[in-house]
Design an enzyme around this catalytic site. Structure first.
Site, short mmCIF file in Angstrom:
data_model
loop_
_atom_site.label_atom_id
_atom_site.label_comp_id
_atom_site.label_asym_id
_atom_site.label_seq_id
_atom_site.Cartn_x
_atom_site.Cartn_y
_atom_site.Cartn_z
N SER A 163 0.83 -1.20 0.00
CA SER A 163 0.00 0.00 0.00
C SER A 163 0.87 1.26 0.00
CB SER A 163 -0.97 -0.04 1.18
OG SER A 163 -1.99 0.90 1.03
N ASP A 263 -9.51 -5.11 -4.92
CA ASP A 263 -8.90 -3.90 -4.37
C ASP A 263 -9.27 -2.69 -5.23
OD1 ASP A 263 -7.31 -2.02 -3.15
OD2 ASP A 263 -5.40 -3.01 -3.63
N HIS A 295 -7.80 -5.44 -0.58
CA HIS A 295 -6.56 -4.75 -0.27
C HIS A 295 -5.84 -5.39 0.93
CE1 HIS A 295 -3.91 -1.32 -0.67
NE2 HIS A 295 -4.07 -1.01 0.60
#
Length: 321
Positions: A163, A263, A295
């Site tokens: 991320s 995601d 995610h």
């Protein structure tokens, strides 16, 4: 402090709630776990301050079964996720994940604890990450940290993150190419798990999910109050300039991009991979996508088979010749 009756100014769901009196409350990523020996993976960790002047710290990891002082292993410099505003190296989900990666790949790891927004808006996290890389470089010729001196092969150094941490890895690889510290730090590759890139205008499935798009829009504007908004080059590497030439400046030989089908950031990660392949960068790009997962699912459900497969692919990427 009881905040139940206080008026909310900004709700950065699901991470932070800001009140009109100027205070804020982190809603996630606040738990901590100490470093030490993890009995499930046999990985040993410890916390160190690597830049006393700026208080940049890190959590170091090594397999506990290393018996020879001169046994040299690859090193992964890891940047955790959390939208630049939550979590830390001592967050249990990240500590557990790094333990699993180190055990599976048989590597050393430096997990960097960078400063977070809102106390430290961007680019503070990037600056801390850069200082951490300069510290790693300083260990090449003048090793002060025994774990790195005894067990790291500095010809096999990788950057990795998920991320926001994957975003940081990208920018650090660009910066290394442009202004590598002395002694030079050789980065073999970068592994980007569910990379956090974004943009002002929707692409792919983003247009079909306005609720989540609005949520992600708010994240970036909160941590980086820039006049360029979601097309700031920090979050959108393709918003301006000659992106093919920019990507050619990645200071590494190979890149692994790992995506998750559900995601909201998936299409941005795919765009990054596709543009990297089309660019004039001379390295090797690889991609992996996990079906029916969202995610950073591997962080929150580390024992599922798909998470184990992700960790194995990451280990293979690090250890392949």
């Amino acid at each position: 402090m009881d905040r139940s009756n206080r008026e909310v100014s900004v709700d950065v769901f699901p991470y932070i709630r800001v009140y009109k009196d100027g205070t804020f409350e982190r809603l996630a990523g606040t738990q901590v776990v100490p470093a030490g020996l993890d009995p499930q993976t046999g990985v040993l960790s410890k916390d160190i301050v690597i830049i006393p002047e700026s208080k940049v710290s890190a959590r170091l990891y090594r397999p506990n079964n290393i018996t020879e002082v001169d046994q040299k292993l690859p090193l992964v410099v890891y940047f955790h996720g959390g939208a630049f505003c939550i979590s830390s190296v001592s967050d249990p989900v990240y500590h557990n994940s790094i333990n699993m990666i180190v055990a599976e790949a048989n590597i050393m790891a430096v997990s960097v604890d960078y400063r977070r927004a809102p106390e430290h808006p961007l680019p503070a996290a990037y600056e801390d990450a850069w200082l951490a890389l300069r510290w790693v470089a300083s260990q090449v010729q003048d090793p002060q940290e025994a774990w790195l001196k005894d067990h790291v092969d500095f010809e096999r150094v990788f950057l990795a993150g998920d991320s926001a941490g994957a975003n940081i890895s990208h920018h650090m690889a660009l910066r290394l190419k442009e202004s590598n510290p002395t002694p030079k730090l050789k980065i073999v590759g970068i592994a980007m798990i569910n990379p956090y890139f974004w943009g002002q205008y929707p692409i792919g499935s983003e247009a079909e999910d306005p609720v989540r798009k609005a949520m992600v829009d708010k994240w970036w504007m909160y941590v980086c109050p820039s006049e360029k908004g979601n097309d700031d080059p920090l979050i959108n590497p393709f918003a301006e300039g000659d992106w093919s030439t920019t990507l050619a400046g990645l200071g590494c030989e190979k890149v692994l991009v790992i995506l998750s089908e559900k995601d909201i950031l998936r299409d941005r990660g795919r765009l990054y991979y596709d543009n990297l392949v089309k660019s004039i960068w001379k390295g090797k790009a690889e991609i992996m996508e996990t079906e029916a997962e969202d995610h950073v699912f591997h962080i929150f459900n580390p024992n599922c088979e798909k998470a184990k497969a992700l960790i194995k692919r990451l280990a293979s990427f690090i250890n392949q010749s």
